[in-house]
Design a protein around this motif. Structure first.
Motif, PDB file in Angstrom:
ATOM      1  N   TRP A  25       0.765  -1.242   0.000  1.00 23.27           N
ATOM      2  CA  TRP A  25       0.000   0.000   0.000  1.00 23.27           C
ATOM      3  C   TRP A  25       0.799   1.297   0.000  1.00 23.27           C
ATOM      4  O   TRP A  25       0.242   2.361  -0.244  1.00 23.27           O
ATOM      5  CB  TRP A  25      -0.929   0.017   1.221  1.00 23.27           C
ATOM      6  N   GLN A  26       2.090   1.266   0.292  1.00 23.99           N
ATOM      7  CA  GLN A  26       2.824   2.526   0.467  1.00 23.99           C
ATOM      8  C   GLN A  26       2.740   3.436  -0.761  1.00 23.99           C
ATOM      9  O   GLN A  26       2.336   4.601  -0.656  1.00 23.99           O
ATOM     10  CB  GLN A  26       4.283   2.244   0.810  1.00 23.99           C
ATOM     11  N   LEU A  27       3.123   2.924  -1.911  1.00 22.41           N
ATOM     12  CA  LEU A  27       3.107   3.746  -3.119  1.00 22.41           C
ATOM     13  C   LEU A  27       1.688   4.065  -3.557  1.00 22.41           C
ATOM     14  O   LEU A  27       1.410   5.160  -4.063  1.00 22.41           O
ATOM     15  CB  LEU A  27       3.857   3.036  -4.245  1.00 22.41           C
ATOM     16  N   GLN A  28       0.782   3.123  -3.355  1.00 17.36           N
ATOM     17  CA  GLN A  28      -0.592   3.303  -3.811  1.00 17.36           C
ATOM     18  C   GLN A  28      -1.321   4.389  -3.025  1.00 17.36           C
ATOM     19  O   GLN A  28      -2.130   5.143  -3.574  1.00 17.36           O
ATOM     20  CB  GLN A  28      -1.355   1.973  -3.692  1.00 17.36           C
ATOM     21  N   LEU A  29      -1.065   4.463  -1.725  1.00 21.38           N
ATOM     22  CA  LEU A  29      -1.787   5.412  -0.872  1.00 21.38           C
ATOM     23  C   LEU A  29      -1.123   6.778  -0.790  1.00 21.38           C
ATOM     24  O   LEU A  29      -1.766   7.750  -0.380  1.00 21.38           O
ATOM     25  CB  LEU A  29      -1.922   4.838   0.542  1.00 21.38           C
ATOM     26  N   TRP A  30       0.155   6.860  -1.151  1.00 23.53           N
ATOM     27  CA  TRP A  30       0.880   8.107  -0.919  1.00 23.53           C
ATOM     28  C   TRP A  30       0.244   9.330  -1.591  1.00 23.53           C
ATOM     29  O   TRP A  30       0.184  10.401  -0.968  1.00 23.53           O
ATOM     30  CB  TRP A  30       2.345   7.968  -1.333  1.00 23.53           C
ATOM     31  N   PRO A  31      -0.249   9.267  -2.833  1.00 19.88           N
ATOM     32  CA  PRO A  31      -0.857  10.471  -3.405  1.00 19.88           C
ATOM     33  C   PRO A  31      -2.006  11.030  -2.555  1.00 19.88           C
ATOM     34  O   PRO A  31      -2.121  12.252  -2.386  1.00 19.88           O
ATOM     35  CB  PRO A  31      -1.354   9.995  -4.773  1.00 19.88           C
ATOM     36  N   ALA A  32      -2.851  10.155  -2.017  1.00 23.07           N
ATOM     37  CA  ALA A  32      -3.949  10.617  -1.162  1.00 23.07           C
ATOM     38  C   ALA A  32      -3.420  11.116   0.172  1.00 23.07           C
ATOM     39  O   ALA A  32      -3.885  12.140   0.710  1.00 23.07           O
ATOM     40  CB  ALA A  32      -4.961   9.506  -0.943  1.00 23.07           C
ATOM     41  N   GLN A  33      -2.437  10.416   0.731  1.00 20.00           N
ATOM     42  CA  GLN A  33      -1.873  10.832   2.011  1.00 20.00           C
ATOM     43  C   GLN A  33      -1.109  12.142   1.880  1.00 20.00           C
ATOM     44  O   GLN A  33      -1.149  12.999   2.779  1.00 20.00           O
ATOM     45  CB  GLN A  33      -0.990   9.725   2.568  1.00 20.00           C
ATOM     46  N   LYS A  34      -0.424  12.328   0.777  1.00 20.52           N
ATOM     47  CA  LYS A  34       0.264  13.595   0.524  1.00 20.52           C
ATOM     48  C   LYS A  34      -0.740  14.742   0.482  1.00 20.52           C
ATOM     49  O   LYS A  34      -0.488  15.827   1.016  1.00 20.52           O
ATOM     50  CB  LYS A  34       1.032  13.510  -0.792  1.00 20.52           C
ATOM     51  N   ARG A  35      -1.861  14.491  -0.141  1.00 19.12           N
ATOM     52  CA  ARG A  35      -2.918  15.514  -0.207  1.00 19.12           C
ATOM     53  C   ARG A  35      -3.431  15.839   1.193  1.00 19.12           C
ATOM     54  O   ARG A  35      -3.699  17.005   1.516  1.00 19.12           O
ATOM     55  CB  ARG A  35      -4.049  14.991  -1.089  1.00 19.12           C
ATOM     56  N   LEU A  36      -3.564  14.817   2.043  1.00 18.69           N
ATOM     57  CA  LEU A  36      -3.975  15.041   3.430  1.00 18.69           C
ATOM     58  C   LEU A  36      -2.980  15.951   4.139  1.00 18.69           C
ATOM     59  O   LEU A  36      -3.376  16.909   4.832  1.00 18.69           O
ATOM     60  CB  LEU A  36      -4.066  13.701   4.162  1.00 18.69           C
ATOM     61  N   LEU A  37      -1.698  15.691   3.999  1.00 13.39           N
ATOM     62  CA  LEU A  37      -0.680  16.491   4.683  1.00 13.39           C
ATOM     63  C   LEU A  37      -0.637  17.914   4.142  1.00 13.39           C
ATOM     64  O   LEU A  37      -0.395  18.862   4.903  1.00 13.39           O
ATOM     65  CB  LEU A  37       0.687  15.825   4.549  1.00 13.39           C
ATOM     66  N   GLU A  38      -0.894  18.069   2.856  1.00 10.79           N
ATOM     67  CA  GLU A  38      -0.961  19.424   2.294  1.00 10.79           C
ATOM     68  C   GLU A  38      -2.126  20.204   2.898  1.00 10.79           C
ATOM     69  O   GLU A  38      -1.994  21.390   3.233  1.00 10.79           O
ATOM     70  CB  GLU A  38      -1.090  19.346   0.774  1.00 10.79           C
ATOM     71  N   LYS A  39      -3.272  19.529   3.050  1.00 12.67           N
ATOM     72  CA  LYS A  39      -4.444  20.182   3.651  1.00 12.67           C
ATOM     73  C   LYS A  39      -4.195  20.509   5.128  1.00 12.67           C
ATOM     74  O   LYS A  39      -4.743  21.461   5.666  1.00 12.67           O
ATOM     75  CB  LYS A  39      -5.670  19.280   3.532  1.00 12.67           C
ATOM     76  N   ALA A  40      -3.351  19.705   5.784  1.00 11.77           N
ATOM     77  CA  ALA A  40      -3.071  19.927   7.207  1.00 11.77           C
ATOM     78  C   ALA A  40      -2.231  21.168   7.434  1.00 11.77           C
ATOM     79  O   ALA A  40      -2.208  21.713   8.542  1.00 11.77           O
ATOM     80  CB  ALA A  40      -2.370  18.707   7.783  1.00 11.77           C
ATOM     81  N   ASN A  41      -1.509  21.619   6.398  1.00 11.79           N
ATOM     82  CA  ASN A  41      -0.711  22.838   6.484  1.00 11.79           C
ATOM     83  C   ASN A  41       0.255  22.805   7.671  1.00 11.79           C
ATOM     84  O   ASN A  41       0.287  23.705   8.516  1.00 11.79           O
ATOM     85  CB  ASN A  41      -1.634  24.067   6.586  1.00 11.79           C
ATOM     86  N   LEU A  42       1.038  21.754   7.741  1.00 12.57           N
ATOM     87  CA  LEU A  42       1.996  21.581   8.834  1.00 12.57           C
ATOM     88  C   LEU A  42       3.064  22.675   8.805  1.00 12.57           C
ATOM     89  O   LEU A  42       3.499  23.102   7.733  1.00 12.57           O
ATOM     90  CB  LEU A  42       2.663  20.211   8.721  1.00 12.57           C
ATOM     91  N   GLN A  43       3.497  23.083  10.004  1.00 13.40           N
ATOM     92  CA  GLN A  43       4.474  24.150  10.131  1.00 13.40           C
ATOM     93  C   GLN A  43       5.689  23.667  10.916  1.00 13.40           C
ATOM     94  O   GLN A  43       5.585  22.777  11.774  1.00 13.40           O
ATOM     95  CB  GLN A  43       3.859  25.359  10.842  1.00 13.40           C
TER      96      GLN A  43
END
Length: 273
Positions: A25-43
């Motif tokens: 699942w790592q490569l398959q889920l990363w695009p969605a998970q990356k989008r989650l982290l972008e929405k989280a706006n981590l600082q």
């Protein structure tokens, strides 16, 4: 299924799947998970809680984003997942992460502790997602925030025949409400009931690419939610189940492998303060 039994099934099921989870699942889920982290706006410098962290698929990218002045606590019900994540942290000398085995519905953490809490594809497995989100709200600091990623509607996810295929051979009831949180505005309402405000939701489609039959089978049967039930299959049953699953996703196959559709929902909110 009784809540305590569902938790036990989840705990030991993910223990069994932990050696295969990344391969499947790592490569398959990363695009969605990356989008989650972008929405989280981590600082930089933020203190982050990663709930249902698994083997650290989003924990380690979070740690890199918040930097050495920040920190990430990863928690998961599965000891196997936590052990795998901790070993990866040691191997790569990642010093701003820590991992603990913990129930998302009963966080053994102080109130108002984190700038942000992340939950990537964990909420669907809990007996009581509402309670888990209330606990998330409790441990986030005032003016802090939370963001969660779940699978969307069942009809929009091309891999979902795995559940009836397994259930026809051995009763599993792995996640009877698996797709409920991604249907309609269910997850937004869960955030709102917990007390979050400024709630934002996004629904989107992504293809999950699997290079081969083997990778698709590993992801579906060994690296995911049905791993515990799958252990009860004899070799003939496994072969029959594999063939039936591959037939179910056959329309998504081309010369490069499988591109299976998946729908996701991201919801985020802020804590009043």
């Amino acid at each position: 299924m009784r809540p305590e039994l569902q938790r036990r099934v989840q705990r030991y099921g993910w223990d069994y799947s932990s050696p295969y989870y990344e391969k499947g699942w790592q490569l398959q889920l990363w695009p969605a998970q990356k989008r989650l982290l972008e929405k989280a706006n981590l600082q930089k410098g933020e203190k982050v809680l990663d709930i249902s962290c698994g083997t650290g698929l989003v924990t380690f990218p979070i740690a890199e984003t918040v930097g050495p002045e920040g920190s990430v606590t990863g928690i998961d019900l599965s000891e196997g997942m936590i052990e795998k994540a901790a070993s990866l942290a040691d191997k790569d000398s990642v010093s701003n992460v820590s991992f603990q085995r913990m129930d998302a519905e009963k966080l053994d953490l102080p109130d108002d502790s984190f700038n942000i809490a992340i939950n990537s594809l964990g909420l669907m497995y809990y007996p009581d997602p509402d309670k888990a989100i209330r606990e998330t709200y409790r441990v986030v600091k005032p003016k802090g925030r939370a963001a969660a990623l779940v699978w969307g509607r069942r009809k929009e996810c091309g891999w979902t025949d795995i559940f009836p295929i397994v259930d026809r051979r051995v009763e599993s009831d792995v996640c009877p409400l698996f797709f409920q949180l991604g249907t309609g505005e269910t997850l937004q309402k869960t955030f709102r009931k917990a007390g979050f405000t400024d709630i934002v939701s996004e629904r989107f489609d992504m293809k999950l690419h699997f290079d081969s039959d083997e990778q698709a089978v590993i992801a579906a049967f060994l690296g995911g939610a049905v791993a515990l039930a799958y252990r009860k299959f004899d070799e003939q049953t496994k072969e029959e189940a594999h063939a039936e699953y591959l037939e179910s996703i056959g329309s998504y196959r081309d010369e490069t492998g499988y591109d299976i559709p998946g729908e996701f929902v991201i919801v985020s909110g802020k804590k009043f303060g």
